[in-house]
Design an enzyme around this catalytic site. Structure first.
Site, PDB file in Angstrom:
ATOM      1  CB  CYS A  16       6.539  -6.548   8.661  1.00 45.54           C
ATOM      2  SG  CYS A  16       7.733  -5.914   9.857  1.00 45.54           S
TER       3      CYS A  16
ATOM      4  CB  CYS B 274      -0.126  -0.795   9.243  1.00 45.81           C
ATOM      5  SG  CYS B 274       1.610  -0.935   9.357  1.00 45.81           S
TER       6      CYS B 274
ATOM      7  CB  CYS C  62       1.466  -4.166  13.162  1.00 48.36           C
ATOM      8  SG  CYS C  62       1.894  -3.790  11.464  1.00 48.36           S
TER       9      CYS C  62
ATOM     10  CD  GLU D 233      -2.220  -1.087   3.006  1.00 46.11           C
ATOM     11  OE1 GLU D 233      -3.179  -2.052   3.413  1.00 46.11           O
ATOM     12  OE2 GLU D 233      -1.989  -0.114   3.812  1.00 46.11           O
TER      13      GLU D 233
ATOM     14  CB  CYS E 206       2.304   6.910   4.079  1.00 44.09           C
ATOM     15  SG  CYS E 206       2.468   5.273   4.951  1.00 44.09           S
TER      16      CYS E 206
ATOM     17  CB  CYS F 148       4.379  -4.982  16.068  1.00 47.81           C
ATOM     18  SG  CYS F 148       5.892  -4.407  15.914  1.00 47.81           S
TER      19      CYS F 148
HETATM   20  N1  SAH Z   1       7.865  -0.804  10.497  1.00 48.40           N
HETATM   21  C1  SAH Z   1       7.846   0.522  10.677  1.00 48.40           C
HETATM   22  C2  SAH Z   1       7.333   1.266   9.782  1.00 48.40           C
HETATM   23  C3  SAH Z   1       6.139   0.869   9.298  1.00 48.40           C
HETATM   24  S1  SAH Z   1       4.604   0.637  10.558  1.00 48.40           S
HETATM   25  C4  SAH Z   1       7.759   0.632  12.149  1.00 48.40           C
HETATM   26  O1  SAH Z   1       7.108  -0.039  12.781  1.00 48.40           O
HETATM   27  O2  SAH Z   1       7.873   1.865  12.417  1.00 48.40           O
HETATM   28  C5  SAH Z   1       4.246   2.360  10.800  1.00 48.40           C
HETATM   29  C6  SAH Z   1       3.475   2.733  12.065  1.00 48.40           C
HETATM   30  O3  SAH Z   1       2.341   2.196  12.098  1.00 48.40           O
HETATM   31  C7  SAH Z   1       4.198   2.310  13.194  1.00 48.40           C
HETATM   32  O4  SAH Z   1       4.564   3.155  14.197  1.00 48.40           O
HETATM   33  C8  SAH Z   1       3.285   1.287  13.735  1.00 48.40           C
HETATM   34  O5  SAH Z   1       3.215   0.863  15.003  1.00 48.40           O
HETATM   35  C9  SAH Z   1       1.795   1.786  13.187  1.00 48.40           C
HETATM   36  N2  SAH Z   1       0.890   0.826  13.322  1.00 48.40           N
HETATM   37  C10 SAH Z   1       0.907  -0.455  12.880  1.00 48.40           C
HETATM   38  N3  SAH Z   1      -0.341  -1.180  12.953  1.00 48.40           N
HETATM   39  C11 SAH Z   1      -1.100  -0.123  13.619  1.00 48.40           C
HETATM   40  C12 SAH Z   1      -2.458  -0.531  13.796  1.00 48.40           C
HETATM   41  N4  SAH Z   1      -3.129  -1.268  13.735  1.00 48.40           N
HETATM   42  N5  SAH Z   1      -3.127   0.927  14.156  1.00 48.40           N
HETATM   43  C13 SAH Z   1      -2.426   2.080  14.623  1.00 48.40           C
HETATM   44  N6  SAH Z   1      -1.115   2.062  14.166  1.00 48.40           N
HETATM   45  C14 SAH Z   1      -0.422   0.956  13.924  1.00 48.40           C
HETATM   46 FE1  SF4 Z   2       6.662  -4.551  10.955  1.00 46.75          FE
HETATM   47 FE2  SF4 Z   2       4.389  -3.509  11.570  1.00 46.75          FE
HETATM   48 FE3  SF4 Z   2       5.722  -3.860  13.425  1.00 46.75          FE
HETATM   49 FE4  SF4 Z   2       6.128  -2.044  11.701  1.00 46.75          FE
HETATM   50  S1  SF4 Z   2       4.718  -2.133  13.113  1.00 46.75           S
HETATM   51  S2  SF4 Z   2       7.625  -3.207  12.474  1.00 46.75           S
HETATM   52  S3  SF4 Z   2       5.423  -2.940   9.757  1.00 46.75           S
HETATM   53  S4  SF4 Z   2       4.839  -5.515  12.181  1.00 46.75           S
END
Ligand code: SAH
Ligand code: SF4
Length: 379
Positions: A118, A349, A125, A98, A111, A122
């Site tokens: 990934c 995300c 995510c 995306e 973005c 997390c």
């Molecule tokens: N991997 C990198 C960049 C991509 S994620 C990182 O983790 O920083 C970009 C941002 O979106 C991160 O801060 C992540 O924590 C946030 N994010 C991921 N899933 C989300 C969700 N379900 N709701 C809100 N923010 C989210």
């Molecule tokens: Fe990967 Fe999502 Fe964690 Fe960013 S927030 S490092 S995209 S798993």
């Protein structure tokens, strides 16, 4: 970057200007030709070599034969009422990534994704939940910017073809950019290069979950603005939410932030903090965060969680976020809370791309998206 096998055309979007100079030299062309070419491709958004009128005809023919400006196909294109635009790019083998454009009064932020899926996984995510598929190439990263500028061209910019819609880039789409460093670096260089996109270092942000060695490397190779996904104020909790914390715990991460700041174009790091109901949103967490913020010049961005069913998590209540933010603000920590624009935002995300093999559902979900402001927070 090397020239590819004879049968395959090289994708110029994957070449930094320096690499383009080298490639042109192999074709017997002088460096200034490479600069002209870069300008046509990146500044004018031109992909048809026959239109590059100031290049010699022989060179244009040779380009036609050996090179291309190739962009992944678009599976879905969604425009929201507030001007936010979102594309789903088909990067092959059932993978999609995306890209989101967020227009504001005086800037347009794109973005950009760095990986299909990934590996960091997390808890909150959906990209992480999809697992890791593959790294994007430099060309696939740059293609997102190239295509966005092309599609967003405003009629008023026709008099000046070099005026582009994207003024800021945040590497906050799918994937962990610092785990795809080799492809990321030339992409960042192109974004900054005056002969290509010419964005200032402050207007390009890399967001990371905390890959410490590559934060150091980035500070030396290409110091752009840095955002760090913190999400927890202590190791016990962060170990659960961001599994990479087990490898690079908070102390190491914060030290890396301080080292980075010596080279960074901004004098603060942006900490991102997704607010999860009952998990990391209690006053005690805010107090711990205050302590942590004392040691690192930072701005804190509180992000209401975008829920998705498999996560088993809920977004924090509005009052909890308010209370949390107040504790931080009263302690002098610069804190912003990102506004949500409705509960039907199911596209944060990577949530759309997970179902790319099931096009019907992607479409269904696309139609639900009113706006996507996941990343409207980089100042
Ligand atoms: N991997 C990198 C960049 C991509 S994620 C990182 O983790 O920083 C970009 C941002 O979106 C991160 O801060 C992540 O924590 C946030 N994010 C991921 N899933 C989300 C969700 N379900 N709701 C809100 N923010 C989210
Ligand atoms: Fe990967 Fe999502 Fe964690 Fe960013 S927030 S490092 S995209 S798993």
């Amino acid at each position: 970057m090397h020239a590819t096998e004879p049968s395959q055309k090289v994708n110029l979007l994957g070449y930094s200007v320096e690499a383009l100079v080298q490639w042109c030299a192999l074709q017997g062309e002088k460096p200034f030709r490479a600069k002209q070419l870069a300008k046509w491709v990146h500044q004018c958004g031109q992909s048809d070599f026959s239109h590059m009128t100031d290049l010699a005809k022989v060179f244009r023919e040779s380009l036609q034969e050996k090179a291309e400006v190739s962009v992944p196909g678009i599976l879905a294109d969604q425009a929201s009422k507030d001007g936010t635009r979102k594309w789903l790019f088909d990067v092959g083998n059932g993978d999609a990534v995306e890209t989101v454009f967020i227009p504001e009064e005086r800037r347009g932020t794109l973005c950009v994704s760095s990986q299909a899926g990934c590996a960091v996984n997390c808890r909150f995510c959906s990209t992480g939940k999809q697992g890791f598929s593959r790294n994007l190439s430099t060309a696939e990263i740059v293609a997102q910017l190239w295509k966005a500028n092309q599609l967003l061209k405003h009629p008023s910019s026709r008099s000046n073809p070099q005026e582009r819609a994207v003024t800021n880039v945040v590497m906050m789409g799918m994937g962990e950019p610092l785990l795809n460093y080799d492809a990321l670096l030339p992409a960042l260089q192109l974004m900054l290069d005056d002969r290509a996109y010419g964005l200032s270092r402050r207007r390009v942000t890399v967001s990371t979950s905390g890959v410490v060695p590559f934060m150091d490397k980035l500070s030396q190779d290409c110091p752009v603005a840095l955002a760090v996904s913190l999400h927890a104020p202590n190791d016990t909790l962060r170990d659960q939410l961001v599994p990479l914390n087990r490898k690079y715990p908070l102390k190491e991460l914060l030290d890396a932030c301080l080292r980075y700041l010596r080279y960074a174009p901004r004098d603060f790091v942006t900490f991102e903090y997704v607010m999860l109901d009952g998990v990391n949103d209690k006053p005690g967490h805010a107090q711990q965060l205050v302590e942590l913020a004392r040691n690192v010049p930072c701005k804190l961005n509180l992000i209401p969680f975008n829920p998705f069913p498999e996560s088993g998590l809920l977004k924090s209540r509005r009052e909890a976020i308010g209370q949390f933010a107040n504790i931080l603000l009263q302690a002098g920590v610069v804190t912003t809370v990102r506004k949500t624009r409705g509960d039907d935002i199911a596209a944060a995300c990577g949530q759309l791309a997970g179902d790319v093999n099931d096009r019907t559902r992607v479409k269904e979900r696309m139609e639900k998206v009113v706006s996507l402001d996941l990343l409207k927070r980089m100042k």
